[in-house]
Design a protein around this motif. Structure first.
Motif, mmCIF file in Angstrom:
data_model
loop_
_atom_site.group_PDB
_atom_site.id
_atom_site.type_symbol
_atom_site.label_atom_id
_atom_site.label_comp_id
_atom_site.label_asym_id
_atom_site.label_seq_id
_atom_site.Cartn_x
_atom_site.Cartn_y
_atom_site.Cartn_z
ATOM 1 N N TRP A 104 46.039 13.006 43.920
ATOM 2 C CA TRP A 104 46.448 13.886 42.833
ATOM 3 C C TRP A 104 45.247 14.632 42.244
ATOM 4 O O TRP A 104 44.251 14.027 41.869
ATOM 5 N N ALA A 105 45.374 15.959 42.160
ATOM 6 C CA ALA A 105 44.332 16.789 41.553
ATOM 7 C C ALA A 105 44.937 17.500 40.345
ATOM 8 O O ALA A 105 45.779 18.392 40.507
ATOM 9 N N PRO A 106 44.542 17.123 39.126
ATOM 10 C CA PRO A 106 45.091 17.771 37.933
ATOM 11 C C PRO A 106 44.752 19.255 37.853
ATOM 12 O O PRO A 106 43.954 19.781 38.635
ATOM 13 N N VAL A 107 45.330 19.915 36.878
ATOM 14 C CA VAL A 107 45.193 21.365 36.728
ATOM 15 C C VAL A 107 43.845 21.711 36.099
ATOM 16 O O VAL A 107 43.374 21.034 35.179
ATOM 17 N N ALA A 108 43.225 22.788 36.595
ATOM 18 C CA ALA A 108 41.909 23.217 36.114
ATOM 19 C C ALA A 108 42.015 24.465 35.251
ATOM 20 O O ALA A 108 42.892 25.311 35.448
ATOM 21 N N ASP A 109 41.084 24.576 34.323
ATOM 22 C CA ASP A 109 40.859 25.819 33.592
ATOM 23 C C ASP A 109 39.818 26.616 34.378
ATOM 24 O O ASP A 109 38.692 26.164 34.560
ATOM 25 N N LEU A 154 25.544 23.891 47.467
ATOM 26 C CA LEU A 154 26.876 23.959 46.853
ATOM 27 C C LEU A 154 27.691 22.795 47.388
ATOM 28 O O LEU A 154 27.781 22.607 48.601
ATOM 29 N N LEU A 155 28.266 22.007 46.483
ATOM 30 C CA LEU A 155 29.109 20.877 46.853
ATOM 31 C C LEU A 155 30.549 21.167 46.473
ATOM 32 O O LEU A 155 30.844 21.502 45.324
ATOM 33 N N LEU A 156 31.443 21.035 47.427
ATOM 34 C CA LEU A 156 32.870 21.154 47.150
ATOM 35 C C LEU A 156 33.382 19.799 46.669
ATOM 36 O O LEU A 156 33.394 18.823 47.418
ATOM 37 N N SER A 157 33.797 19.757 45.414
ATOM 38 C CA SER A 157 34.337 18.533 44.819
ATOM 39 C C SER A 157 35.815 18.756 44.519
ATOM 40 O O SER A 157 36.437 19.659 45.077
ATOM 41 N N SER A 158 36.383 17.948 43.664
ATOM 42 C CA SER A 158 37.831 17.998 43.445
ATOM 43 C C SER A 158 38.181 17.660 41.999
ATOM 44 O O SER A 158 37.507 16.849 41.349
ATOM 45 N N MET A 159 39.271 18.256 41.520
ATOM 46 C CA MET A 159 39.807 17.897 40.209
ATOM 47 C C MET A 159 40.363 16.478 40.202
ATOM 48 O O MET A 159 40.748 15.962 39.151
ATOM 49 N N TYR A 218 31.714 24.329 38.199
ATOM 50 C CA TYR A 218 32.815 25.270 37.978
ATOM 51 C C TYR A 218 34.118 24.690 38.517
ATOM 52 O O TYR A 218 34.105 23.848 39.413
ATOM 53 N N HIS A 219 35.220 25.197 37.968
ATOM 54 C CA HIS A 219 36.549 24.787 38.399
ATOM 55 C C HIS A 219 37.289 25.975 39.017
ATOM 56 O O HIS A 219 37.162 27.119 38.549
ATOM 57 N N PHE A 220 38.063 25.680 40.062
ATOM 58 C CA PHE A 220 38.911 26.717 40.656
ATOM 59 C C PHE A 220 40.202 26.108 41.183
ATOM 60 O O PHE A 220 40.189 25.092 41.885
ATOM 61 N N CYS A 221 41.316 26.756 40.840
ATOM 62 C CA CYS A 221 42.602 26.381 41.436
ATOM 63 C C CYS A 221 43.502 27.601 41.474
ATOM 64 O O CYS A 221 43.260 28.602 40.797
ATOM 65 N N GLY A 222 44.537 27.517 42.290
ATOM 66 C CA GLY A 222 45.487 28.607 42.406
ATOM 67 C C GLY A 222 46.270 28.802 41.122
ATOM 68 O O GLY A 222 46.532 27.852 40.384
ATOM 69 N N VAL A 223 46.648 30.038 40.874
ATOM 70 C CA VAL A 223 47.373 30.376 39.649
ATOM 71 C C VAL A 223 48.815 29.871 39.721
ATOM 72 O O VAL A 223 49.450 29.944 40.769
ATOM 73 N N GLU A 224 49.288 29.347 38.595
ATOM 74 C CA GLU A 224 50.657 28.898 38.360
ATOM 75 C C GLU A 224 50.882 27.442 38.765
ATOM 76 O O GLU A 224 51.294 27.143 39.884
ATOM 77 N N PRO A 225 50.612 26.511 37.852
ATOM 78 C CA PRO A 225 50.918 25.097 38.118
ATOM 79 C C PRO A 225 52.427 24.899 38.286
ATOM 80 O O PRO A 225 53.231 25.496 37.562
ATOM 81 N N ILE A 226 52.802 24.051 39.243
ATOM 82 C CA ILE A 226 54.219 23.774 39.473
ATOM 83 C C ILE A 226 54.406 22.313 39.857
ATOM 84 O O ILE A 226 53.455 21.598 40.122
ATOM 85 N N SER A 227 55.661 21.913 39.952
ATOM 86 C CA SER A 227 55.994 20.551 40.369
ATOM 87 C C SER A 227 56.046 20.468 41.892
ATOM 88 O O SER A 227 56.089 21.481 42.598
ATOM 89 N N SER A 228 56.086 19.252 42.381
ATOM 90 C CA SER A 228 56.217 19.032 43.826
ATOM 91 C C SER A 228 57.522 19.634 44.345
ATOM 92 O O SER A 228 57.568 20.212 45.439
#
Length: 275
Positions: A239-244, A83-88, A195-205
């Motif tokens: 910068w890591a864009p938002v994932a589905d 398993l490789l941890l990559s990034s958006m 696969y993609h994973f990110c925390g719920v609720e995209p927000i601004s800085s």
């Protein structure tokens, strides 16, 4: 003691996600060994123990990526799943973009190119998982949350971007997701892939800084801090864009994870460690 059906080698155990992952494995009496990416240790593996390589580099330790090919080669030679941890961060930072695993609108900066090359190497292994994560944070490294907290303490007035959105993704949630994936992948040959994973609720800085300030303000007096919204103001350096997350959630039955709860946990942990 629980009987483990797999033996995890957490390669990058000294990084934030590796730290939380080894803690979770230990708490569940699951077999694991923590290793530094830089150790380049040749491992004597017993097939009966069902070894599994988990490569968890950190975006905030760029040298980590130079060591990944060594571990991927060893995994391929010994037919060990990985398993490789990559990034958006591999994707272009487009306004309101929410990327799926099949999207190919890749960025062209050096980090994105390095990650894409490592993902390609990982796919040479017939049993592999690539997990691309959102804007990871732990307050244990030079991530955006840690930079923000330092700036809040030092500068008192901060101007932050309020337009570009990202998905804060707590390191302990990432570790929990990885463990769930390992448990299921060890029992099935139909879960390999990206696969993609990110925390719920995209927000601004700006909005993230507000949430962080509210949490940190419970542990120290930050009443004099002023946050200002400004286009092009302070934002994550990487910068890591938002994932589905749909594919991950449907495939592994993992529930969405609210980053605000993770922020509260990690802030509490940070101040306890300081105390």
């Amino acid at each position: 003691m629980a009987i483990s059906s797999f033996h995890s080698f957490i390669i990058g155990a000294n990084r934030p996600v590796g730290h939380f992952l080894t803690r979770s494995l230990a708490s569940q009496d699951l077999m694991y060994k923590g290793i530094g990416l830089e150790s380049r240790e040749r491992l004597a593996l017993a097939a009966a123990s069902k070894p599994f390589f988990v490569l968890v580099p950190s975006l905030f330790h760029p040298d980590d990526y130079a060591h990944i090919p060594f571990w991927l080669e060893q995994a391929e030679e010994q037919d060990v799943p990985v398993l490789l941890l990559s990034s958006m961060a591999i994707f272009r930072a487009r306004p309101d973009a929410v990327y799926q695993e099949t999207d190919e609108n890749y960025a062209e900066h050096p980090l994105a190119l390095d990650l894409l090359a490592l993902e390609a190497l990982t796919r040479n292994n017939r049993r592999h998982i690539i997990l691309r994560i959102g804007q990871g944070f732990s307050l244990m490294a030079d991530d955006f949350a840690n930079r923000l907290l330092t700036a809040i303490r030092d500068e008192h007035t901060l101007s932050l971007d309020m337009q570009r959105k990202f998905s804060p993704t707590p390191a302990d949630d990432i570790a929990e997701v990885i463990l769930a994936m390992l448990k299921q992948a060890a029992c099935s040959d139909h879960l390999w892939g990206t696969y993609h994973f990110c925390g719920v609720e995209p927000i601004s800085s700006y909005a993230f800084a507000e949430a962080l300030l509210a949490e940190a303000g419970q542990y120290e007096n930050l009443s004099g801090v002023e946050l200002k919204s400004q286009e092009g103001g302070l934002m994550p350096a990487v910068w890591a864009p938002v994932a589905d997350n749909t594919l991950l959630f449907h495939t592994f039955g993992i529930k969405p994870k609210a980053w605000r709860k993770g922020l509260s946990r990690l802030i509490r942990r940070y101040y306890r460690a300081e105390g």
